[in-house]
Design a protein around this motif. Sequence first.
Motif, mmCIF file in Angstrom:
data_model
loop_
_atom_site.group_PDB
_atom_site.id
_atom_site.type_symbol
_atom_site.label_atom_id
_atom_site.label_comp_id
_atom_site.label_asym_id
_atom_site.label_seq_id
_atom_site.Cartn_x
_atom_site.Cartn_y
_atom_site.Cartn_z
ATOM 1 N N GLN A 207 6.329 5.224 7.396
ATOM 2 C CA GLN A 207 4.960 4.931 7.677
ATOM 3 C C GLN A 207 4.414 4.590 6.101
ATOM 4 O O GLN A 207 4.840 5.258 5.215
ATOM 5 C CB GLN A 207 4.403 6.332 8.269
ATOM 6 C CG GLN A 207 4.625 6.510 9.736
ATOM 7 C CD GLN A 207 3.991 7.921 10.116
ATOM 8 O OE1 GLN A 207 3.486 8.543 9.488
ATOM 9 N NE2 GLN A 207 3.796 7.953 11.351
ATOM 10 N N ARG B 230 0.932 4.917 4.071
ATOM 11 C CA ARG B 230 -0.377 5.249 4.176
ATOM 12 C C ARG B 230 -1.310 5.415 3.017
ATOM 13 O O ARG B 230 -0.663 5.478 1.728
ATOM 14 C CB ARG B 230 -0.421 6.933 4.775
ATOM 15 C CG ARG B 230 0.170 7.802 3.928
ATOM 16 C CD ARG B 230 0.187 9.292 4.466
ATOM 17 N NE ARG B 230 0.525 10.326 3.704
ATOM 18 C CZ ARG B 230 0.521 11.539 3.726
ATOM 19 N NH1 ARG B 230 0.175 12.211 4.997
ATOM 20 N NH2 ARG B 230 0.833 12.586 3.144
ATOM 21 N N GLN B 231 -2.665 5.324 2.974
ATOM 22 C CA GLN B 231 -3.405 5.350 1.876
ATOM 23 C C GLN B 231 -3.713 6.777 1.483
ATOM 24 O O GLN B 231 -4.258 7.580 2.468
ATOM 25 C CB GLN B 231 -4.631 4.731 2.031
ATOM 26 C CG GLN B 231 -4.609 3.130 2.218
ATOM 27 C CD GLN B 231 -4.490 2.444 3.735
ATOM 28 O OE1 GLN B 231 -4.464 3.600 4.364
ATOM 29 N NE2 GLN B 231 -4.462 1.592 4.082
ATOM 30 N N SER C 142 -1.560 -5.312 0.597
ATOM 31 C CA SER C 142 -0.747 -5.139 1.766
ATOM 32 C C SER C 142 0.585 -5.195 1.331
ATOM 33 O O SER C 142 0.864 -6.169 1.094
ATOM 34 C CB SER C 142 -1.413 -6.106 3.043
ATOM 35 O OG SER C 142 -0.529 -6.012 4.045
ATOM 36 N N GLU D 163 4.366 -4.778 3.283
ATOM 37 C CA GLU D 163 5.043 -4.629 4.593
ATOM 38 C C GLU D 163 6.653 -4.352 4.291
ATOM 39 O O GLU D 163 7.059 -5.219 3.321
ATOM 40 C CB GLU D 163 4.970 -5.816 5.546
ATOM 41 C CG GLU D 163 5.527 -5.907 6.678
ATOM 42 C CD GLU D 163 5.526 -7.147 7.473
ATOM 43 O OE1 GLU D 163 6.656 -7.708 7.735
ATOM 44 O OE2 GLU D 163 4.314 -7.311 8.038
ATOM 45 N N ALA E 25 7.241 -1.569 8.916
ATOM 46 C CA ALA E 25 6.111 -0.579 8.546
ATOM 47 C C ALA E 25 5.122 -1.169 7.526
ATOM 48 O O ALA E 25 5.467 -2.135 6.700
ATOM 49 C CB ALA E 25 6.944 0.522 7.656
ATOM 50 N N PRO F 11 0.828 -0.789 6.293
ATOM 51 C CA PRO F 11 -0.229 0.205 6.199
ATOM 52 C C PRO F 11 -1.286 0.106 7.234
ATOM 53 O O PRO F 11 -1.636 -1.159 7.662
ATOM 54 C CB PRO F 11 -0.766 -0.176 4.853
ATOM 55 C CG PRO F 11 -0.311 -1.433 4.172
ATOM 56 C CD PRO F 11 0.843 -1.792 5.007
ATOM 57 N N PRO F 12 -1.555 1.041 7.744
ATOM 58 C CA PRO F 12 -2.855 1.074 8.767
ATOM 59 C C PRO F 12 -4.194 0.619 8.224
ATOM 60 O O PRO F 12 -4.245 0.905 6.825
ATOM 61 C CB PRO F 12 -2.715 2.429 9.142
ATOM 62 C CG PRO F 12 -2.353 3.230 8.315
ATOM 63 C CD PRO F 12 -1.600 2.263 7.399
ATOM 64 N N PRO F 13 -4.949 0.091 8.899
ATOM 65 C CA PRO F 13 -6.408 -0.206 8.512
ATOM 66 C C PRO F 13 -7.004 0.901 8.071
ATOM 67 O O PRO F 13 -6.874 1.812 8.930
ATOM 68 C CB PRO F 13 -6.884 -1.205 9.623
ATOM 69 C CG PRO F 13 -6.201 -0.803 10.520
ATOM 70 C CD PRO F 13 -4.826 -0.309 10.373
#
Length: 162
Positions: A42, A44-45, A141, A143, A157, A159-161
Amino acid sequence: MDSNTIITTCATAAAVGSLWASTVQARALKVHNRTSVMPHLQIRQVKNYENGRTGLQVLNVGLGPALVTRSTVELDGVPVGQWDWPTFESMSADWPQRPSMYALFGGVSFPMGDCQYLVHLDDYDEARHAWFWELVAGRLSIEIEYESFYWGDNLRAVPPPL
């Protein structure tokens, strides 16, 4: 129909049923074994965590080790290469401050439970580093393509918005 035919038919049916049950059980065991060592990366920010550390973090929250096969970076929607030192150098040349980075390339592994910051500032201050949060929260971004050490899975994987 005599008794030998009936016994032979019943024995054959029992053998076929046993073979079928063994096949179903073997398939279920294979699925169980795959999922028991499946990695799950995962991205994440993270903002103002651990004494002000802010950046993009990758975690392996799965049950097995992950092997990175490739990484792809986009800045403002434009592909710029893989997440390695030369790409980072070219991207960060005009940034107000150079953050710390962790390079990703084919062969990097993430053991179960591992956590790394891909890019981060240790001394994040909202007033001085707003540009950096804008960068990791929306402009940058990364990936990651990876697989299990035990299976070729072609997992990804992103990053989610925010």
